[in-house]
Design a protein around this motif. Sequence first.
Motif, short mmCIF file in Angstrom:
data_model
loop_
_atom_site.label_atom_id
_atom_site.label_comp_id
_atom_site.label_asym_id
_atom_site.label_seq_id
_atom_site.Cartn_x
_atom_site.Cartn_y
_atom_site.Cartn_z
N GLY A 43 0.81 -1.22 0.00
CA GLY A 43 0.00 0.00 0.00
C GLY A 43 0.84 1.26 0.00
O GLY A 43 0.56 2.22 -0.74
N MET A 44 1.90 1.29 0.80
CA MET A 44 2.77 2.47 0.86
C MET A 44 3.53 2.65 -0.45
O MET A 44 3.66 3.78 -0.95
CB MET A 44 3.75 2.33 2.03
CG MET A 44 3.08 2.33 3.39
SD MET A 44 4.23 2.06 4.77
CE MET A 44 5.24 3.54 4.65
N LEU A 45 4.03 1.55 -1.02
CA LEU A 45 4.71 1.65 -2.32
C LEU A 45 3.76 2.13 -3.40
O LEU A 45 4.13 2.94 -4.27
CB LEU A 45 5.31 0.29 -2.71
CG LEU A 45 6.60 -0.14 -2.02
CD1 LEU A 45 7.00 -1.54 -2.47
CD2 LEU A 45 7.73 0.85 -2.31
N SER A 46 2.53 1.64 -3.35
CA SER A 46 1.55 2.05 -4.36
C SER A 46 1.27 3.55 -4.27
O SER A 46 1.21 4.24 -5.29
CB SER A 46 0.26 1.26 -4.17
OG SER A 46 -0.75 1.72 -5.05
N ASP A 47 1.11 4.05 -3.03
CA ASP A 47 0.88 5.50 -2.88
C ASP A 47 2.10 6.29 -3.36
O ASP A 47 1.96 7.38 -3.94
CB ASP A 47 0.60 5.83 -1.41
CG ASP A 47 -0.82 5.45 -1.00
OD1 ASP A 47 -1.69 5.33 -1.89
OD2 ASP A 47 -1.06 5.24 0.21
N ALA A 48 3.31 5.75 -3.14
CA ALA A 48 4.52 6.44 -3.57
C ALA A 48 4.71 6.38 -5.08
O ALA A 48 5.41 7.22 -5.66
CB ALA A 48 5.74 5.83 -2.88
N LEU A 49 4.11 5.36 -5.74
CA LEU A 49 4.29 5.17 -7.19
C LEU A 49 3.05 5.58 -7.98
O LEU A 49 2.83 5.07 -9.07
CB LEU A 49 4.62 3.70 -7.47
CG LEU A 49 5.93 3.17 -6.87
CD1 LEU A 49 6.05 1.66 -7.11
CD2 LEU A 49 7.13 3.89 -7.49
N LYS A 50 2.26 6.48 -7.45
CA LYS A 50 1.03 6.88 -8.14
C LYS A 50 1.32 7.48 -9.52
O LYS A 50 0.50 7.37 -10.44
CB LYS A 50 0.26 7.89 -7.30
CG LYS A 50 -0.54 7.25 -6.18
CD LYS A 50 -1.40 8.27 -5.46
CE LYS A 50 -2.28 7.59 -4.41
NZ LYS A 50 -3.13 8.56 -3.69
N SER A 51 2.47 8.10 -9.66
CA SER A 51 2.80 8.71 -10.96
C SER A 51 3.37 7.70 -11.95
O SER A 51 3.56 8.01 -13.12
CB SER A 51 3.82 9.84 -10.76
OG SER A 51 5.01 9.35 -10.16
N VAL A 52 3.63 6.48 -11.49
CA VAL A 52 4.19 5.44 -12.35
C VAL A 52 3.06 4.61 -12.94
O VAL A 52 2.16 4.18 -12.22
CB VAL A 52 5.15 4.52 -11.55
CG1 VAL A 52 5.68 3.39 -12.42
CG2 VAL A 52 6.29 5.34 -10.97
N PRO A 53 3.07 4.39 -14.26
CA PRO A 53 2.04 3.53 -14.85
C PRO A 53 2.04 2.14 -14.22
O PRO A 53 3.09 1.55 -14.02
CB PRO A 53 2.45 3.48 -16.34
CG PRO A 53 3.27 4.70 -16.56
CD PRO A 53 3.99 4.94 -15.27
N ASN A 54 0.86 1.66 -13.88
CA ASN A 54 0.72 0.34 -13.27
C ASN A 54 1.52 0.23 -11.97
O ASN A 54 2.08 -0.82 -11.65
CB ASN A 54 1.18 -0.75 -14.25
CG ASN A 54 0.43 -2.05 -14.07
OD1 ASN A 54 -0.63 -2.08 -13.45
ND2 ASN A 54 0.95 -3.13 -14.61
N GLY A 55 1.56 1.33 -11.21
CA GLY A 55 2.38 1.39 -10.00
C GLY A 55 1.99 0.36 -8.96
O GLY A 55 2.86 -0.19 -8.28
N LEU A 56 0.68 0.07 -8.80
CA LEU A 56 0.25 -0.90 -7.81
C LEU A 56 0.77 -2.30 -8.17
O LEU A 56 1.24 -3.04 -7.30
CB LEU A 56 -1.28 -0.92 -7.72
CG LEU A 56 -1.89 -1.93 -6.74
CD1 LEU A 56 -1.29 -1.80 -5.35
CD2 LEU A 56 -3.41 -1.77 -6.70
N ALA A 57 0.72 -2.66 -9.46
CA ALA A 57 1.24 -3.96 -9.88
C ALA A 57 2.74 -4.06 -9.64
O ALA A 57 3.25 -5.10 -9.21
CB ALA A 57 0.92 -4.20 -11.35
#
Length: 461
Positions: free
Chosen positions: A412-426
């Motif tokens: 969850g924390m990585l996903s919030d940090a990677l919001k600007s990255v395409p497919n950041g949650l994956a």
Amino acid sequence: MSGLPPFAAPMPLDAAAPAALETTRKAPTSAWYALAVLIIATVLGSIDKVILTLLTEPIRQTLSLTDTQIGLLQGAGIVLFTGIATLPLGWLSDRYDRRVVLAACVVLWSAATAMRGTAMDYGVLFVASVGLGVGEAGLTPITNSMIPDLFPRAQRVLANAVFALSAIFGSALGALLGGTIVHLTDDLRPWLPVSMQQLEAWRLTFFVLAAAGIPVVLLVLSIRRTPRVGVPAAKPGAPAAVATGATTLRAHLREHWRTFAGLVIGVGLTSVGLSSLGTWLPIVTARTYGITPVQMGQGMGLAFLCGTVAGGLLGVGAMRYLQPRMGPAAALRLIMLCNFTAALLSTLLLFTRSANHNFMLLGLLVVPLIGSAVLLPNVLQDAAPAHLRARTIAMLTMASLPFGVVGPLVVGMLSDALKSVPNGLAVAIVATTLVGGALGAMVLRATEGPFVRLMRAAQPT
């Protein structure tokens, strides 16, 4: 330490009876009835747990949750408090009537499920998840304590496999029924009290599942009381007795701490990522492809069902082939190989292009995970004397807490940090899974020596 006491039976065996008698006895009908009730209770717990994953997106939209909050909900809210409650519930299960303890657990988690339906903010939802986790904490120590006492050793592997597979099928059933319940609840709105007709479908779903706990409590209490094998009978109304001179929990853990530490850390590191897959793969699917809870339930349910069948056959078949060739090391090597294989397969998430692709990947991931899951209960049950079994498993569960909490939260924390990255949650899911899987495999490999020594000591003579 001397070998462990004889394994479970419906009635205690005479200590002088030949070992061959244990292999010829058959479990009575009451044992299979008890196993069926344990399966029903576990399936209900699985449904109550998996339904939150199915409904995460509509809940997130209603309560305006962040991914970090969702990670805390799944990790700290459920996993952390499940582990904390496991030890006291294991202690109660070793000393008092296990049926009563399990019935109380079902009441608690059903009430917590209903409380989820009343949540108007994140705080209430979190407290309800804590209650669900505490209630479900009793399932693992109680079932792993009762099954060896219900079945002789010759039938215990089959009973464990049936239970493990049924528990996993419970997750599949929860996914299938969860989406259907959401749909049916909408259809039943005109028949509900006026005060409930305007509630969101996810709230009504929680209320329906909470009501299902009532008949399950009655079934649990209908189980015939099961005596503990290797433990002297207690006086009526008194706590279960512990054999005079029997190994204490502290002494047992101290003597085999290397094995237990290796199992906890190795499996725990692997679960950091693999638990994230179960939590976040459905969420990334719903968020990316906009599917409904009904579609999610059908896709997840079919994936779990197919993967469970294949994984069960894989685990049992591989163990039959490797056990004569590898001896006690076979179980640990298979668990290590299956978990690491699942971690490697998670990289395919970066290349899926549809919801169906994600469901197919989920089914593929379930195969090695189930192959590992059907072996682990036998390992844990063999690793402790009968009078310590529930508490030993509870201690191992508590020791694994940090890993279960860290996994969903890190993603969850990585996903919030990677919001600007395409497919950041994956990307966050795959990175967490790969790192945890690789480290876990290395630790399990280093644990093989002390693990084999413990398993050899545990073999009945």
